[in-house]
Design a protein around this motif. Sequence first.
Motif, PDB file in Angstrom:
ATOM      1  N   ARG A  61     -23.342  87.355 -11.276  1.00 55.51           N
ATOM      2  CA  ARG A  61     -24.310  86.352 -10.844  1.00 55.51           C
ATOM      3  C   ARG A  61     -25.135  85.916 -12.049  1.00 55.51           C
ATOM      4  N   GLN A  62     -25.913  84.871 -11.866  1.00 53.48           N
ATOM      5  CA  GLN A  62     -26.795  84.400 -12.927  1.00 53.48           C
ATOM      6  C   GLN A  62     -28.081  85.235 -12.897  1.00 53.48           C
ATOM      7  N   HIS A  63     -28.064  86.329 -13.659  1.00 49.23           N
ATOM      8  CA  HIS A  63     -29.249  87.177 -13.716  1.00 49.23           C
ATOM      9  C   HIS A  63     -29.363  87.763 -15.112  1.00 49.23           C
ATOM     10  N   GLY A  64     -30.493  88.397 -15.385  1.00 48.82           N
ATOM     11  CA  GLY A  64     -30.686  89.058 -16.664  1.00 48.82           C
ATOM     12  C   GLY A  64     -30.567  88.118 -17.859  1.00 48.82           C
ATOM     13  N   ILE A  65     -29.852  88.574 -18.881  1.00 47.33           N
ATOM     14  CA  ILE A  65     -29.716  87.808 -20.115  1.00 47.33           C
ATOM     15  C   ILE A  65     -28.968  86.497 -19.860  1.00 47.33           C
ATOM     16  N   LEU A  66     -27.948  86.545 -19.006  1.00 49.45           N
ATOM     17  CA  LEU A  66     -27.178  85.330 -18.728  1.00 49.45           C
ATOM     18  C   LEU A  66     -28.073  84.260 -18.113  1.00 49.45           C
ATOM     19  N   ALA A  67     -28.911  84.648 -17.180  1.00 49.43           N
ATOM     20  CA  ALA A  67     -29.833  83.695 -16.561  1.00 49.43           C
ATOM     21  C   ALA A  67     -30.798  83.118 -17.591  1.00 49.43           C
ATOM     22  N   GLN A  81     -31.255  79.224 -18.200  1.00 47.73           N
ATOM     23  CA  GLN A  81     -32.502  78.606 -17.764  1.00 47.73           C
ATOM     24  C   GLN A  81     -33.382  78.167 -18.929  1.00 47.73           C
ATOM     25  N   GLU A  82     -33.412  78.973 -19.984  1.00 48.92           N
ATOM     26  CA  GLU A  82     -34.277  78.657 -21.120  1.00 48.92           C
ATOM     27  C   GLU A  82     -33.530  77.916 -22.224  1.00 48.92           C
ATOM     28  N   ALA A  83     -32.203  77.874 -22.123  1.00 49.73           N
ATOM     29  CA  ALA A  83     -31.372  77.116 -23.069  1.00 49.73           C
ATOM     30  C   ALA A  83     -31.683  77.463 -24.519  1.00 49.73           C
ATOM     31  N   ARG A  84     -31.725  78.764 -24.811  1.00 49.75           N
ATOM     32  CA  ARG A  84     -31.983  79.180 -26.188  1.00 49.75           C
ATOM     33  C   ARG A  84     -31.064  80.345 -26.544  1.00 49.75           C
ATOM     34  N   PRO A  85     -30.777  80.535 -27.827  1.00 46.19           N
ATOM     35  CA  PRO A  85     -29.909  81.641 -28.247  1.00 46.19           C
ATOM     36  C   PRO A  85     -30.569  82.986 -27.986  1.00 46.19           C
ATOM     37  N   GLU A  86     -29.726  84.005 -27.830  1.00 48.50           N
ATOM     38  CA  GLU A  86     -30.191  85.378 -27.661  1.00 48.50           C
ATOM     39  C   GLU A  86     -29.399  86.264 -28.611  1.00 48.50           C
ATOM     40  N   ARG A  87     -30.098  86.898 -29.568  1.00 49.33           N
ATOM     41  CA  ARG A  87     -29.437  87.828 -30.489  1.00 49.33           C
ATOM     42  C   ARG A  87     -30.185  89.149 -30.412  1.00 49.33           C
ATOM     43  N   LEU A  88     -29.495  90.179 -29.901  1.00 48.27           N
ATOM     44  CA  LEU A  88     -30.137  91.455 -29.604  1.00 48.27           C
ATOM     45  C   LEU A  88     -29.421  92.599 -30.312  1.00 48.27           C
ATOM     46  N   ALA A  89     -30.199  93.549 -30.795  1.00 50.05           N
ATOM     47  CA  ALA A  89     -29.614  94.734 -31.419  1.00 50.05           C
ATOM     48  C   ALA A  89     -28.972  95.632 -30.376  1.00 50.05           C
ATOM     49  N   ASP A  90     -29.561  95.694 -29.173  1.00 50.72           N
ATOM     50  CA  ASP A  90     -29.004  96.499 -28.096  1.00 50.72           C
ATOM     51  C   ASP A  90     -29.409  95.859 -26.766  1.00 50.72           C
ATOM     52  N   VAL A  91     -28.462  95.218 -26.124  1.00 50.49           N
ATOM     53  CA  VAL A  91     -28.751  94.503 -24.888  1.00 50.49           C
ATOM     54  C   VAL A  91     -29.255  95.445 -23.801  1.00 50.49           C
ATOM     55  N   ARG A  92     -28.869  96.696 -23.878  1.00 50.71           N
ATOM     56  CA  ARG A  92     -29.258  97.673 -22.862  1.00 50.71           C
ATOM     57  C   ARG A  92     -30.747  97.996 -22.897  1.00 50.71           C
ATOM     58  N   LYS A  93     -31.393  97.749 -24.051  1.00 51.74           N
ATOM     59  CA  LYS A  93     -32.813  98.062 -24.194  1.00 51.74           C
ATOM     60  C   LYS A  93     -33.708  96.859 -23.905  1.00 51.74           C
ATOM     61  N   ASP A  94     -33.100  95.715 -23.649  1.00 48.76           N
ATOM     62  CA  ASP A  94     -33.878  94.528 -23.340  1.00 48.76           C
ATOM     63  C   ASP A  94     -34.464  94.644 -21.932  1.00 48.76           C
ATOM     64  N   PRO A  95     -35.740  94.312 -21.735  1.00 48.42           N
ATOM     65  CA  PRO A  95     -36.354  94.451 -20.402  1.00 48.42           C
ATOM     66  C   PRO A  95     -35.687  93.599 -19.324  1.00 48.42           C
ATOM     67  N   ARG A  96     -34.949  92.574 -19.733  1.00 46.24           N
ATOM     68  CA  ARG A  96     -34.268  91.730 -18.746  1.00 46.24           C
ATOM     69  C   ARG A  96     -32.918  92.297 -18.320  1.00 46.24           C
ATOM     70  N   PHE A  97     -32.459  93.341 -18.987  1.00 42.79           N
ATOM     71  CA  PHE A  97     -31.155  93.920 -18.671  1.00 42.79           C
ATOM     72  C   PHE A  97     -31.191  94.571 -17.288  1.00 42.79           C
ATOM     73  N   PHE A 138     -25.561  92.122 -29.180  1.00 44.24           N
ATOM     74  CA  PHE A 138     -25.260  90.989 -28.308  1.00 44.24           C
ATOM     75  C   PHE A 138     -25.677  89.689 -28.990  1.00 44.24           C
ATOM     76  N   LEU A 139     -24.829  88.680 -28.834  1.00 46.17           N
ATOM     77  CA  LEU A 139     -25.158  87.344 -29.326  1.00 46.17           C
ATOM     78  C   LEU A 139     -24.701  86.326 -28.295  1.00 46.17           C
ATOM     79  N   GLY A 140     -25.633  85.532 -27.806  1.00 49.95           N
ATOM     80  CA  GLY A 140     -25.289  84.538 -26.798  1.00 49.95           C
ATOM     81  C   GLY A 140     -25.952  83.203 -27.067  1.00 49.95           C
ATOM     82  N   LEU A 141     -25.221  82.112 -26.719  1.00 47.56           N
ATOM     83  CA  LEU A 141     -25.768  80.767 -26.858  1.00 47.56           C
ATOM     84  C   LEU A 141     -25.422  79.939 -25.637  1.00 47.56           C
ATOM     85  N   PRO A 142     -26.327  79.047 -25.236  1.00 46.05           N
ATOM     86  CA  PRO A 142     -25.968  78.090 -24.195  1.00 46.05           C
ATOM     87  C   PRO A 142     -25.065  77.007 -24.760  1.00 46.05           C
TER      88      PRO A 142
END
Length: 392
Positions: free
Chosen positions: A77-83, A87-103, A116-120
């Motif tokens: 579903r569209q939740h967490g980092i994917l959401a 929704q914010e249409a900005r890149p996400e570059r994380l050292a550890d996606v598991r430690k992100d509060p949105r995970f 993790f590296l993600g872009l819209p």
Amino acid sequence: MSQGPRSGLAAVSSALLAMSRHLEVRDVLKTIVASARELLDAQYAALGVPDDHGGFAQFVVDGVSDAQWKAIGPLPRQHGILAAMLQEARPERLADVRKDPRFEGWPSAHPDMSDFLGLPIRDGDEVIGALFLANKLRSVGGHPPHPPCPEPEGSCGFTEEDEELLSILAQHAAIALTNARLYERSRELTIAEERSRLAHELHDAVSQKLFSLRLTAQAVAALIDRDPARAKGELHQVAALAAEAADELRAAVVELRPAALDEDGLIATLRTQIQVLDRAHTARVTFASNGFRALPASQEEALLRVAQEALHNALRHSGAEHVGVSVDRRGGGAVLRVSDDGSGFDPRSVRSAGRHLGLVSMRDRASGVGGTLTVESAPGKGTTIEMEVPGG
């Protein structure tokens, strides 16, 4: 862009060319994901196209086996980092996606991911997808990549340079995905137009046959008492007209029925349709295939449509006794050949004949998938139509 075995201008160019080569949306998505994972040396890559209900209309992964993907379960579903990316249409570059509060975790069968590296993917102001990579692989001294970093905070996580490269890929992915969507919409309109054309043809042809059938039956009724011999002859004509009307109906059903390319493939679909045409027409219709290998869906559909148009011409206009269809492997692609022993035509009058026989639309179909169409014909010598497509 110097971090990996596939980095550099040549690798980027190769990825962009691969994306532009495909016209089907699913093929484009797969190519984008595979290109991104290879270019940036990631263990996993995925691309999601959102729907309007909080999920994903399509979700394509690379680096995950079919068995593992099946075990993971339903689409995310569209939740967490994917959401956040959508929704914010900005890149996400994380050292550890598991430690992100949105995970918010993942299914038990899901592979473990850290960096993790993600872009819209954007088309103007609209976010049409989310592209992300996980688990940067290490390339040491030009050697093949090692397993992911044991510590996400290590030096081999995704870099700013990786983000810039993925941004370029995402921009071109937006163009390729938009073009693929436009192509599919255009194809849907073309199919609708073809069905409308066939409906008109069916109405005209069968209406004429039924009108003739009615008049002939009336004549039989008037003759049956005073001229039985002539009435008998007219009854033979009634039978012939009824058979012709049935032939028209059967042929139209074959053309109107959606082709089962996704389920059966080109060869099985063609073989089934040709068997029906062989039964429906007095002409002998045969099919052969040698060494054919599956092609991208757009190419197989183009081959099928050209075969159908060429068969339509041969069976309804040429007066042929035999029509032969073959599909054979040629290099990495394929060649379709439809030959008949009918009346033929003068290629020098191809301008007028081309409109009548649909040659213009057949050439457009061939060129639309990078193929070529050639026509050989002469009055009284039959016609051969050949379409060649390259490999996917």
